[in-house]
Motif scaffolding. Sequence first.
Motif, short mmCIF file in Angstrom:
data_model
loop_
_atom_site.label_atom_id
_atom_site.label_comp_id
_atom_site.label_asym_id
_atom_site.label_seq_id
_atom_site.Cartn_x
_atom_site.Cartn_y
_atom_site.Cartn_z
N VAL A 188 6.65 -4.46 -1.93
CA VAL A 188 7.78 -4.05 -2.78
C VAL A 188 9.02 -3.96 -1.89
O VAL A 188 8.95 -3.41 -0.78
CB VAL A 188 7.55 -2.68 -3.44
N ARG B 136 14.01 1.01 -11.13
CA ARG B 136 13.27 0.20 -10.15
C ARG B 136 12.87 -1.17 -10.68
O ARG B 136 12.24 -1.95 -9.97
CB ARG B 136 11.99 0.95 -9.69
N THR C 256 0.73 2.83 -6.45
CA THR C 256 0.94 2.38 -5.07
C THR C 256 2.31 1.77 -4.86
O THR C 256 2.72 1.54 -3.72
CB THR C 256 -0.16 1.40 -4.62
N SER C 257 3.03 1.49 -5.96
CA SER C 257 4.38 0.92 -5.78
C SER C 257 5.38 1.98 -5.32
O SER C 257 6.48 1.65 -4.88
CB SER C 257 4.86 0.27 -7.08
N PHE C 258 5.03 3.25 -5.44
CA PHE C 258 5.93 4.34 -5.01
C PHE C 258 5.55 4.81 -3.60
O PHE C 258 4.37 4.86 -3.25
CB PHE C 258 5.83 5.53 -5.97
N THR C 259 6.55 5.16 -2.82
CA THR C 259 6.26 5.65 -1.47
C THR C 259 6.86 7.02 -1.19
O THR C 259 6.33 7.76 -0.38
CB THR C 259 6.78 4.67 -0.40
N SER C 260 7.97 7.34 -1.84
CA SER C 260 8.56 8.65 -1.52
C SER C 260 9.28 9.23 -2.73
O SER C 260 9.62 8.52 -3.68
CB SER C 260 9.54 8.50 -0.35
N ASN D 247 1.97 8.63 3.80
CA ASN D 247 2.83 7.58 3.27
C ASN D 247 2.40 6.25 3.87
O ASN D 247 2.47 6.06 5.08
CB ASN D 247 4.26 7.94 3.69
N ARG E 269 2.60 -3.28 0.86
CA ARG E 269 1.89 -2.22 0.18
C ARG E 269 0.40 -2.48 0.32
O ARG E 269 -0.05 -3.61 0.27
CB ARG E 269 2.22 -2.15 -1.32
N LEU F 52 -0.84 -5.44 -6.03
CA LEU F 52 0.50 -5.33 -5.45
C LEU F 52 0.40 -5.38 -3.93
O LEU F 52 -0.37 -4.63 -3.33
CB LEU F 52 1.10 -3.98 -5.88
#
Lengths: 549, 549
Positions: free
Chosen positions: A402, A36, B219-223, A544, A407, A399
Motif C-alpha cells: 500500500v 484512503r 492489514t491495509s492499516f498501519t497506524s 507495526n 504489507r 494485499l
Amino acid sequence: FWTSEQAGRSIRERVPPLLTDLYQFTMAYAYWRAGRHQEHAVFELFFRDIPFGGGFSLFAGLHDCLLFLRSFRFTDEDVEFLRSVMPPATDPAFFQFLRCLDCSGVTLHSVPEGTVVFARVPLMEVAGPLAVVQLLETSLLCLVNYASLVCTNAARFRLAAGPKRKLLEMGLRRAQGPDGGLTASRYTHIGGFDLTSNVQAGFLFGIPVAGTMAHSYVTSFTSLEEVWPQTLVPVNRDHNPVDIISLTKGWLSRVCELLGAEPGKIHEGELAAFLSYAIAYPQNFLPVIDSYSVACSGLLNFCAVALVLFELGYRPVGVRLDSGDLCRQSLTVRHVFRLCSEHFSIPDFDSLIIVGTNNISEESMTELNSKENEINVVGIGTHLVTCTKQPSLGCVYKLVEVRGRPRMKISEDPEKSTVPGRKAVYRLIDAEGHPFLDVVCLAVESPPKAGLPLSCYPLGCNSTTLSVTPAQVTCLRQEVFSKGQVTQSLCNAAETRAKVQSSLQTLHPRHKRLQEPDSYTVALSEKLHSMVKEIQKRSGNDTNFLLEN
Amino acid sequence: FWTSEQAGRSIRERVPPLLTDLYQFTMAYAYWRAGRHQEHAVFELFFRDIPFGGGFSLFAGLHDCLLFLRSFRFTDEDVEFLRSVMPPATDPAFFQFLRCLDCSGVTLHSVPEGTVVFARVPLMEVAGPLAVVQLLETSLLCLVNYASLVCTNAARFRLAAGPKRKLLEMGLRRAQGPDGGLTASRYTHIGGFDLTSNVQAGFLFGIPVAGTMAHSYVTSFTSLEEVWPQTLVPVNRDHNPVDIISLTKGWLSRVCELLGAEPGKIHEGELAAFLSYAIAYPQNFLPVIDSYSVACSGLLNFCAVALVLFELGYRPVGVRLDSGDLCRQSLTVRHVFRLCSEHFSIPDFDSLIIVGTNNISEESMTELNSKENEINVVGIGTHLVTCTKQPSLGCVYKLVEVRGRPRMKISEDPEKSTVPGRKAVYRLIDAEGHPFLDVVCLAVESPPKAGLPLSCYPLGCNSTTLSVTPAQVTCLRQEVFSKGQVTQSLCNAAETRAKVQSSLQTLHPRHKRLQEPDSYTVALSEKLHSMVKEIQKRSGNDTNFLLEN
C-alpha cells in the motif's frame, strides 16, 4: 465463427460488478470515508496447493478477467440496489463515487493464460486505487478458480488418455447450472479436450461439437414399419432410390450367418432406429449399440445397416458403447468389424471408430489406457466438469503493498503467511529446455541471467539456500491491462489451447506424472527472503508490520 | 424487490435453446425425417440415488425450468449456427421447422419446488411432441440437477446447525464460474440459509445480503494516523463531535487492565482499521478479529472500539472469527464480552454476535453443533457450493411412453431398468402426519384412499408385497405448464424456502438423520407392477418391447 466481441457481450452479462461479496463494498466505503480510496495498492492472486495431488496446474480465466475489467462499471440500477442493502449511515456521495468508477486506474500483470503454473507463485498482480482493486477481488477469484481447476482436470484426463485418443466433453447436465456448463466446456477444451456436446459452447467459443443419439432414440422405435422413408438414394445420384428395408434384412441375415448369431434375439425396434438414423444421416451414422445387448442385437444391427450404407456408396462413422466393460467390448466390436471387412471385402469397415462413454473418471481413464482396447474417442461428463477428486481450487487474493510500502500477513500457520512487496517472477530453464525452478524476486531487482549462478531460498525448506545456474530465463508475467485497456491481444480458445499444449510439452515428465509427481521448486530471491525475515523480526518486537524501504 | 419478470430476463439469457447436447438436434432431425416428430411422447425425470448417503433429497429448479419452457424459441442466429454444425445432409426444411418451434404442445406435471423427494420417484413428467420433448432433455436436467443437489446440501447444513443459528452462504469465489455462484446462492437460500454474501443474488432474488470486512482491510492499516475523520458525532446529535482517538486509547487501557493484557502486543494497524470502520458504520461494527491474534490484539481492539461506540450511544454488532478452533475461541470471546458487560455496566455487551467462518464442512458443522460454543452465525463457502461430499446429482430423463404405448428400457442392471407408462404418484401419510410411503401408480388407476388398505410392491424388494393403510393421501405432482403457459403461479425464492421447511417439518426424524438414516419406501402399485412384469416376460420371448394396452 467465434469473435471476442461476441464472447465479451455474453461474459459481460455474466459478470456484473455486483457479482461480488457485500464486504467488498462496505470496505470500499470505509476506505472512501477515511480518504484512503485513492491510495495505490497492490494485490496478488495465487493458490497454496496444486490441485488433485498433482505436480502442476494450469492458469486459466484471464480472458474473462480482462473482459470483466474492461467493462467494470456500475449502472444506476446497480447503485440503487447497493443503496438499499448498505447500512443506512452510508454517505450518499459514496454512491456518486461508485457511479463514476471504472478500471482506468488499474494495471494487471499476469501469467499468460494456458501456462503451466505452481503453488505460491503470484499469478496475477492487480495494482491501482485501493478501493477499486479491493472491489475486484471476488469476481477475479471466481473467474480464475474454476477455470484453472477444470482446465487442469482436463489436462490430466488428456495425459491419462494419451495424445492420440479424441476426448469429448459432455458434462452440461451435471454442471453447476447452465453457465457452469458453458464455463466447463470452454476450459476443458482449452485443457486438451477435442470436442464438446454443448451446442451453445460451440456457438460462443467455436469449439467443435459432436453427438449423434441417446438410448431414448433407440427405445422410441418398436418396428420397421416406423422407418420412413423406406428408400435411400445411393451416393452416386444417377441411381434410383433403393428399397432399404429388404436390403437391410438381406445384410442382417448374412451378418448373423457370418457371426453365428441368433436372429431371434435381435431387436426390431433397434434396427428401425438405426435405419431411420442412417436414412437421415447416411454419412454420419454412429449409433449407440448397447440399449439392449451389444453382442446379441446392437452390433449385428449396426453391421447390417453399415453394410447397406457401404453398398450404396456411403461411409458410416462408427458406434458408441455406453455401459459395461468398455475395453473388453471394444475388442469384440473391432473383431467383428475386421471379420466384416474381410468377409465382405470392405477395407474401410475395419477402421470405423468406437466411442466409449460410461462415467469415466481419471482412474478409469488411466486404467483404460493401460489395457488393450480399441476405443478411439472417449466421452467424459460428471468427473470432468465437477472435478470430483477436488471440486474447488483455493486461489486467494492478498494485499502485498500500500502506498509503495510492503504489507505482510503473518499467520501462526506459516503456510498462510503472505510474501510482501511488489515482485517479478522468473522461470529458470535447464539445458534440455525444461523449466526447473520459478524464482520470485523483488520488482526492483535485476533479473537472473542465463549461464550465471543464482542463490535462492526454496519455499517450504525453512531458509535453506539453493544455488542454481539456468540455461535460460523467462519472465513469467507480463502487463495485460492498463489505463482501462487490454494491452495484449486477447487469445481465443483455440490459441490458448495451443499454449497449454506447448507449455505442458516443455514440462519434465517427472512433474507430469498423475500419481506421486516430483514437486517443482518455487523459491524466493535472496533480497526478497531478507525482506521477509526483516519484517518477521520486526513483527516480533513491534506492533507495526510496516517496513520503510 | 424480486420480480419473476426480472429473474425471467436474467435466466432467459442463461438458458438459450442451444444450451443442450448436439445429439438432441440430430435425434430431432431423425424423428422429423421419419415423420415421427409430432408423435405424442412422455419423458420422466428422476434420480436413482439419494445424494450424500442421506435419507431424503429436495426437489428444486422447477422455477427455472418453467421460465425456460415459456421462452423456448430459436432465433435466426441460433438456427444459422445449427445449420453450420449439423451434418450437411440435413434437409433445409428442418431449420424452418426449428425456427417455428416452441413449447405450446408441451405439458409438464411436476412435484412442487421445495418438496422432500426420494429416489426413483418420477419428479417431472414432460409430455408433448416427440422431437420437442427430446430437445428439452439436457436443459431440464441441467436446471434441476445442481439446484436440487445444492438445495439438499444446504438443508443438511441447516439440520446439522440446528434451527437457531443463522447461516450465511459465501461460496461465490469457489463456484463453477459467475453463474454457478448465482445458482448456488439462490438454491442454498431456498434450502435453509438465511443470508448470502453475493450482492447480485440479493439483486436478482431478494436474498438478504451480509458482510463487513476481510483481512486485507485490516492489514491495509498501519497506524492511527490513517484514521480519518478522527471524530465521531454521538448518536444523540445535540452533542458535538468527539475526539475518537483519545477516547479509544482510554478505553483500550481500561480493557487491558480488566483483562490483564499486555498493551505492547496490540497491533496499532488493526486498531486503526477497526476505528475507521466504526467511524464509517457506527451501527454496523462487526470486524474480523483474527488477522493477528484474537487474544493478544483483535479482541482487545474490538472491545475498546465497541466501548467507544456504546459510550456515544451506538450499538456495535459483533465480531467474526475466521481461523483456528472456532468453538474454543467463541467461548473466550463470549467470556470477555461478559466481563466487559459486567465491569462497565453495559448489558448489551454480553449479547453481541459472534460469526464463525473457517472452511466449514457438514462434519465440522455437526461437530460444532455438538460442542459448547457461542457462535451465532456460521458462514459457509466451499463445501456448501461445490457439494464436496458428492458434487453431482444423477438425475436422468427417460422415455416412458410413445403414441400412448408404454416404453421400457430393460437393462442387464435392474437398477437401470425404467418403469414404463404414464403414471400418478401418491404420498401416503400416517396417523401422526408423517409421510411414510410414495406409491407410483398407472395414471389411469383410481388413487389410494385414506383409511383403506393398499397392497403395493416396494422398489428394490424383488416383488415382495406390502400392505399399508394411509391416514391421508396426497397427490404428489400437479400440472404446472400447458399450452405454452405456466399454469401455477410462480413461487419466488422466499415462498419456496418456506415450502422446504414445511416439507422437512413433516418428515419423520428417522429419515432426516444425516448419518445412516432409515430409508423411505417407494413402491409400485399392483397394476403398474403387473405391467412391468408382463413387459419383462414378453421381452424374454420377443424382440419387441411394445405392449398394446
